[in-house]
Design a protein around this motif. Structure first.
Motif, mmCIF file in Angstrom:
data_model
loop_
_atom_site.group_PDB
_atom_site.id
_atom_site.type_symbol
_atom_site.label_atom_id
_atom_site.label_comp_id
_atom_site.label_asym_id
_atom_site.label_seq_id
_atom_site.Cartn_x
_atom_site.Cartn_y
_atom_site.Cartn_z
ATOM 1 N N GLU A 88 0.840 -1.200 0.000
ATOM 2 C CA GLU A 88 0.000 0.000 0.000
ATOM 3 C C GLU A 88 0.877 1.253 0.000
ATOM 4 O O GLU A 88 2.053 1.208 0.357
ATOM 5 C CB GLU A 88 -0.915 0.012 1.233
ATOM 6 N N ASP A 89 0.286 2.382 -0.353
ATOM 7 C CA ASP A 89 1.010 3.652 -0.308
ATOM 8 C C ASP A 89 1.287 4.051 1.139
ATOM 9 O O ASP A 89 0.438 3.867 2.009
ATOM 10 C CB ASP A 89 0.205 4.760 -0.982
ATOM 11 N N CYS A 104 4.459 1.251 5.916
ATOM 12 C CA CYS A 104 3.356 2.139 6.286
ATOM 13 C C CYS A 104 3.175 2.079 7.797
ATOM 14 O O CYS A 104 3.737 1.206 8.478
ATOM 15 C CB CYS A 104 2.076 1.733 5.553
#
Length: 120
Positions: A88-89, A104
């Motif tokens: 994920e970002d 993250c």
């Protein structure tokens, strides 16, 4: 993440790198200068303690240099800002707080919880 953010981080990381290298050079210059003579052993001990502390800081910064260089490489290859664990970002806010991060906030929190359970 857009190109403007990427350029912000590239510039910020290069500034960090330049600052660390500048401090390292200053430390070397300070240590190469003629040794000071201390009349009081306590003054000498304080100076040695300060020097030791400075060297520990520079060693930590040396390790940070490697992380910065790896991060700049991730910017170049397009993987910067993507969590290595979940894909994920990573939020821009997290990257501003810790630009060399590879996880993250959720994955990092989970990692820290696992480390606590293992007693690390």
């Amino acid at each position: 993440m857009d190109a403007k953010d990427i350029e912000f981080f590239r510039k910020y990381l290069n500034q960090m790198l330049d600052e660390i290298l500048r401090k390292g050079e200053e430390t070397i210059e300070d240590m190469v200068e003629s040794p000071e003579v201390y009349a009081d052993p306590a003054d000498r001990a304080t100076a040695e303690s300060d020097r030791s502390f400075t060297l520990r800081l520079r060693d930590r910064e040396r390790k940070l240099i490697k992380k910065i260089q790896q991060t700049l490489h991730r910017i170049d290859d397009g993987s910067f800002g993507i969590c290595e664990e979940c894909g994920e970002d990573i939020s821009v806010e997290r990257l501003k707080a810790r630009p060399v991060t590879t996880l993250c906030i959720n994955c990092k929190s989970r990692q820290e919880e696992e480390e606590q359970v293992r007693g690390e």
